[in-house]
Design an enzyme around this catalytic site. Sequence first.
Site, PDB file in Angstrom:
ATOM      1  N   GLU A  29      -0.908  -8.276   5.470  1.00 22.88           N
ATOM      2  CA  GLU A  29      -0.631  -8.543   6.896  1.00 22.88           C
ATOM      3  C   GLU A  29      -1.880  -8.508   7.763  1.00 22.88           C
ATOM      4  O   GLU A  29      -1.835  -8.886   8.929  1.00 22.88           O
ATOM      5  CB  GLU A  29       0.422  -7.551   7.414  1.00 22.88           C
ATOM      6  CG  GLU A  29      -0.072  -6.141   7.744  1.00 22.88           C
ATOM      7  CD  GLU A  29      -0.334  -5.251   6.530  1.00 22.88           C
ATOM      8  OE1 GLU A  29      -0.216  -5.716   5.378  1.00 22.88           O
ATOM      9  OE2 GLU A  29      -0.678  -4.069   6.746  1.00 22.88           O
TER      10      GLU A  29
ATOM     11  N   HIS B 215      -3.151  -4.871   1.818  1.00 20.89           N
ATOM     12  CA  HIS B 215      -2.507  -5.156   3.103  1.00 20.89           C
ATOM     13  C   HIS B 215      -2.560  -6.655   3.382  1.00 20.89           C
ATOM     14  O   HIS B 215      -3.509  -7.127   4.013  1.00 20.89           O
ATOM     15  CB  HIS B 215      -3.259  -4.432   4.233  1.00 20.89           C
ATOM     16  CG  HIS B 215      -3.061  -2.961   4.244  1.00 20.89           C
ATOM     17  ND1 HIS B 215      -2.136  -2.343   5.062  1.00 20.89           N
ATOM     18  CD2 HIS B 215      -3.661  -1.979   3.544  1.00 20.89           C
ATOM     19  CE1 HIS B 215      -2.180  -1.037   4.865  1.00 20.89           C
ATOM     20  NE2 HIS B 215      -3.096  -0.785   3.945  1.00 20.89           N
TER      21      HIS B 215
ATOM     22  N   CYS C  79       0.824  -1.208   0.000  1.00 19.02           N
ATOM     23  CA  CYS C  79       0.000   0.000   0.000  1.00 19.02           C
ATOM     24  C   CYS C  79       0.863   1.265   0.000  1.00 19.02           C
ATOM     25  O   CYS C  79       1.523   1.520  -0.993  1.00 19.02           O
ATOM     26  CB  CYS C  79      -1.000  -0.057   1.154  1.00 19.02           C
ATOM     27  SG  CYS C  79      -2.448   0.939   0.806  1.00 19.02           S
TER      28      CYS C  79
END
Length: 185
Positions: free
Chosen positions: A167, A165, A75
């Site tokens: 994660e 994202h 991002c």
Amino acid sequence: MKIGVLALQGAVREHIRHIELAGHEGVAIKKVEQLAEIDGLIIPGGESTTLRRLMNLYGFKEALRESQLPMFGTCAGLIVLAKDIAGEEGYLQKLDITVERNSFGRQVDSFESELHIKGIDQPIEGVFIRAPHIQSTEAAVDVLGTIDDKIIAVQQGRYLGVSFHPELTDDYRMTQYFIEHVMQQ
Ligand code: GLN
């Protein structure tokens, strides 16, 4: 492998968790001197204007421009790696791409989508938060994924960038792909 996560802003702990799930060691990077200890670096999302300001302040711009470390930007981290940011000059200029910020429209600021990523077998869940997309790529760049004709994942040698994202889900395969595939280039 020892993988650093740039710890100036963003979901640092979540990235470290993915690195550990992939079976490697993750370390939060706060000072440029720490870059000498790691094999690769993840640049997390956040807000790219703030991130660039903090990177200037702590000397990361020069250090990372010169560095040969493999890097993975998510991002805002992708924006930081781009050669061009539509309308302004790029920052680290590691990926020969032009990115456009906040490019999925205001109505759909944030969304999740199943993504097919080249090199990863099953689809992965992508979380997009005021995400950029990649407007154009130069010849050396490999497009790894698109959504509605917008490019959202690219690789160029030892550099990897995604609009989303990874994660923020339990699926650590994107991080694993960086460590076990991209870093070996
Ligand atoms: N919209 C942000 C920017 O342009 C990036 C958002 C993110 O990293 N989740 O910097």
